[in-house]
Motif scaffolding. Structure first.
Motif, PDB file in Angstrom:
ATOM      1  N   GLY A 405     -10.310 -45.274  -3.931  1.00 22.35           N
ATOM      2  CA  GLY A 405     -10.093 -45.571  -2.523  1.00 22.35           C
ATOM      3  C   GLY A 405      -8.955 -44.764  -1.941  1.00 22.35           C
ATOM      4  O   GLY A 405      -9.037 -44.262  -0.803  1.00 22.35           O
ATOM      5  N   ALA A 430     -13.858 -45.908   2.300  1.00 22.20           N
ATOM      6  CA  ALA A 430     -13.421 -46.231   0.941  1.00 22.20           C
ATOM      7  C   ALA A 430     -14.211 -47.415   0.395  1.00 22.20           C
ATOM      8  O   ALA A 430     -14.568 -47.452  -0.800  1.00 22.20           O
ATOM      9  CB  ALA A 430     -11.925 -46.541   0.930  1.00 22.20           C
ATOM     10  N   GLY A 564     -11.319 -50.543  -3.351  1.00 21.21           N
ATOM     11  CA  GLY A 564     -11.187 -49.264  -2.663  1.00 21.21           C
ATOM     12  C   GLY A 564     -10.348 -49.381  -1.403  1.00 21.21           C
ATOM     13  O   GLY A 564      -9.502 -48.524  -1.116  1.00 21.21           O
TER      14      GLY A 564
END
Length: 657
Positions: A405, A430, A564
């Motif tokens: 992420g 992400a 993430g």
């Protein structure tokens, strides 16, 4: 009587001449010109030094002629020139290859000269600092706010009693609210230190009570500074802070050392010191008439030393009984450097109030740090709590989803230079990237190992190493920047003690948003209902038409996607590297285990406990964060011995086993 009209005409003529003389343009200039006064100190100005500059400044400030402040500024900035042919001083500006001399008084151009015809006056740093201090009264009323602020900084660095009057006068004409507040505060500090009128000084000191700023504490500490003293009796008229009791406030050894330092007693002598002295005075096999073979006892060595001491051969020494007698006959005390007892009493009371406020603010700062760390741990662990609680999978690659992420946010910023827009895009992107990676990992690896937890741990650990190496191959080993927008820079500051960075505030808000979002999903949506059903009893859920395999896939993807987003948030203040996930995997597992597996509220409770406890341990030993983490691991081990299911007890698959 004819002389009367003649006398009247003479008087009128003289009056007219006097008026004309006053109105003559050069008359006023002659009386208010700066150049004649400077010529009286020509040598001192041309070659200034710390020993001569004070006299020049005193004369200039006493005369208070027009242009004095401008001259001092130019002199300080090396903008004054001396013409070699007559020693006159000028300002100068560049004119072609030479300089154009400017008259100090009229501001008119005088002549164009070469650099060989003038000498630039270059005061050293010490002289410039003295000039800067003398400029403070002028600069307090300077037209530019920057110059007035610089004058206040100069007063704060080097405070003097003479600065009180010009500072108080400048407050009346100050138009800038911020600078006016600074001036009033600085006036309070100066009054507390230097005011001659006791009521004003006491009022200023009382105004500093509870003020936790460094400046206020410094003033109060100066007013309550103590100097140790010793004598046969306590001095009369001295502002004594306290009388020390030997054995309670001060040890006998420390007390005697003070007597020695004050030259009120001879130095103490240890057995080793006495032996060395005796060895230096061996004469014909004896010391002080005592044969060497008899110096095998302490009494014999003492007798030999006393003989040498009586003969004046060795310096007198203090035996233990003499030390005790000397200490008993003297008074040990601490006296305030400030002679006025009313001032020190008020300062001690103000300092006590400040200490209480300081403790309160330090506690508040510790709480804010604990909340900040807890929100980071919550974001890092909530995804793991979901996957671990629903699926029973120990995902050692969870930290690498955080890393993925963070790198997603970095890549987005490479293409979108606007940090605000890139952050808005990076957060959902992400989630999508790590959600997809989590689903792929579950479909390809995890689903085949549900009944083999040890092999699942080893497999995810291998995937963790592979993802780290893949990140190194793509992005390199150096840390990559994930820059926060300008509106996230800086910090929220309450005072000199309590502050928290805007990024940490944003992470805390993000953690609250995720808490509310997850509660909504788990409590108010069909997916949440199915997840809770599979968590409590997967067999019964399957018999009701719920596909546990599909729920496991979505749950693992959801937990990975949240990791993430946490990586983007963490990357805004931490270094984005391939190993960054490993820094949070241990804390994430501790948070999940302590809080209770598979429960959002348990994860929140575990993150809060871990965050606050770690900050509390760091407060006791702030220089060693590794020790704090070690103690945290020991605490978790002890905690799960007494509460193995965590703070919020597990209500998951165990119900269906």
């Amino acid at each position: 009587m004819r002389f009367i009209p003649s006398f009247a005409r003479l008087g009128a003529t003289m009056l007219i001449l006097a008026i004309l003389a006053l109105l003559r343009p050069g008359g006023a200039l002659a009386q208010e010109a700066l150049q004649p006064l400077l010529q009286e100190y020509q040598a001192e100005i041309a070659k200034p030094s710390r020993s001569t500059v004070d006299g020049v400044l005193a004369a200039l400030l006493a005369a208070d002629l027009p242009g004095t402040a401008e001259f001092l500024l130019r002199w300080q900035d090396r903008g004054v020139y001396e013409r070699t042919e007559d020693g006159l001083f000028f300002f100068a500006e560049e004119a072609g290859n030479g300089l154009r001399l400017i008259d100090l008084d009229s501001g008119a151009a005088v002549a164009d000269v070469t650099s060989r015809e003038v000498n630039q006056i270059r005061p050293n740093s010490g002289v410039r600092s003295v000039i800067a201090a003398a400029l403070v009264p002028y600069e307090l009323n300077a037209p530019a706010p920057e110059r007035r602020a610089a004058a206040l900084d100069a007063i704060a660095r080097s405070s003097e009693a003479s600065q009180i009057a010009p500072l108080r006068k400048s407050i009346e004409t100050e138009s800038d609210p911020g600078l006016k507040q600074r001036k009033e505060r600085l006036l309070t500090l100066l009054t507390a230190q230097f005011a001659t009128a006791l009521p004003y000084r006491l009022a200023a000191i009382e105004g500093l009570a509870g003020d936790t700023s460094i400046e206020a504490r410094s003033v109060l500490n100066q007013l309550t500074a103590r100097v140790p003293g010793v004598g046969m009796v306590a001095p009369e008229g001295a502002n004594i802070a306290r009388v020390l009791e030997v054995g309670v406030d001060i040890s006998t050894v420390e007390a005697y050392d003070r007597l020695v330092a004050a030259k009120l007693a001879p130095p103490r002598q240890s057995a080793t010191d006495r032996r060395d002295v005796l060895a230096q005075h061996i004469v014909d096999g004896a010391v002080g008439g005592v044969p060497l073979h008899q110096l095998n006892t302490d009494a014999a060595r003492t007798r030999a030393y006393e003989v040498l001491e009586a003969a004046g051969t060795v310096p007198p020494r203090a035996a233990e009984d003499e030390v005790a007698r000397a200490v008993a006959t003297h008074v040990f005390y601490e006296v305030y450097s400030e002679p006025t007892s009313e001032v020190t009493t008020a300062a001690e009371a103000a300092l006590a109030a400040t200490s209480r406020a300081l403790g309160l603010y330090q506690t508040l700062d510790l709480v804010l740090d604990g909340l900040s760390l807890a929100s980071i741990f919550f974001l890092a662990a909530i995804g793991l709590a979901i996957t671990f609680g629903v699926m029973g999978v120990i995902n050692m690659a969870h930290g690498e989803f955080i890393m993925m992420g963070a790198y997603t946010g970095y890549v987005v910023q490479l293409f979108i230079p606007d940090y605000t827009i890139s952050l808005i895009i990076a957060l959902p992107l992400a989630f999508v990237v790590t959600f997809g990676a989590g689903v792929a990992m579950e479909r390809l690896v995890i689903r085949h190992l549900y009944t083999r937890p040890l092999e699942t741990l080893l497999a995810t650990f291998g995937i963790s190493i592979a993802l780290q190496q893949l990140a190194k191959n793509i992005f390199g080993t150096q840390a990559r920047p994930l820059t926060a927008p300008d509106w996230l820079s800086g910090a929220l500051t309450l005072n000199d003690i309590v502050s928290i960075s805007n990024i940490r505030v944003a992470i805390f808000v993000l953690a609250l948003i995720f808490l509310a979002l997850l509660l909504f999903i788990l409590k108010r949506t069909r997916l949440g209902l199915e997840v809770r059903a599979v968590t409590q009893n997967p067999g019964m859920a399957a018999s009701m038409g719920i596909d546990p395999d599909r729920i496991n896939m979505l749950t693992f993807g959801l937990g990975s996607g949240i990791a993430g987003i946490a990586g983007v948030a963490i990357g805004l203040y931490a270094q984005v590297t391939s190993e960054m996930g490993a820094n949070y995997i241990v804390q994430s597992f501790m948070t999940v285990v302590v809080g209770g597996v598979g429960n959002v509220w348990g994860t929140l409770a575990g993150a809060s406990m871990i965050g606050f406890l770690q900050k509390g341990i760091e407060w006791f030993n702030p220089s060693n964060t590794l020790a704090a983490q070690t103690y945290m691991v020991l605490f978790v081990i002890l905690f799960i011995q007494f509460r193995p299911k965590g703070i919020v007890a597990l209500k998951g698959r165990a119900a269906g086993d």
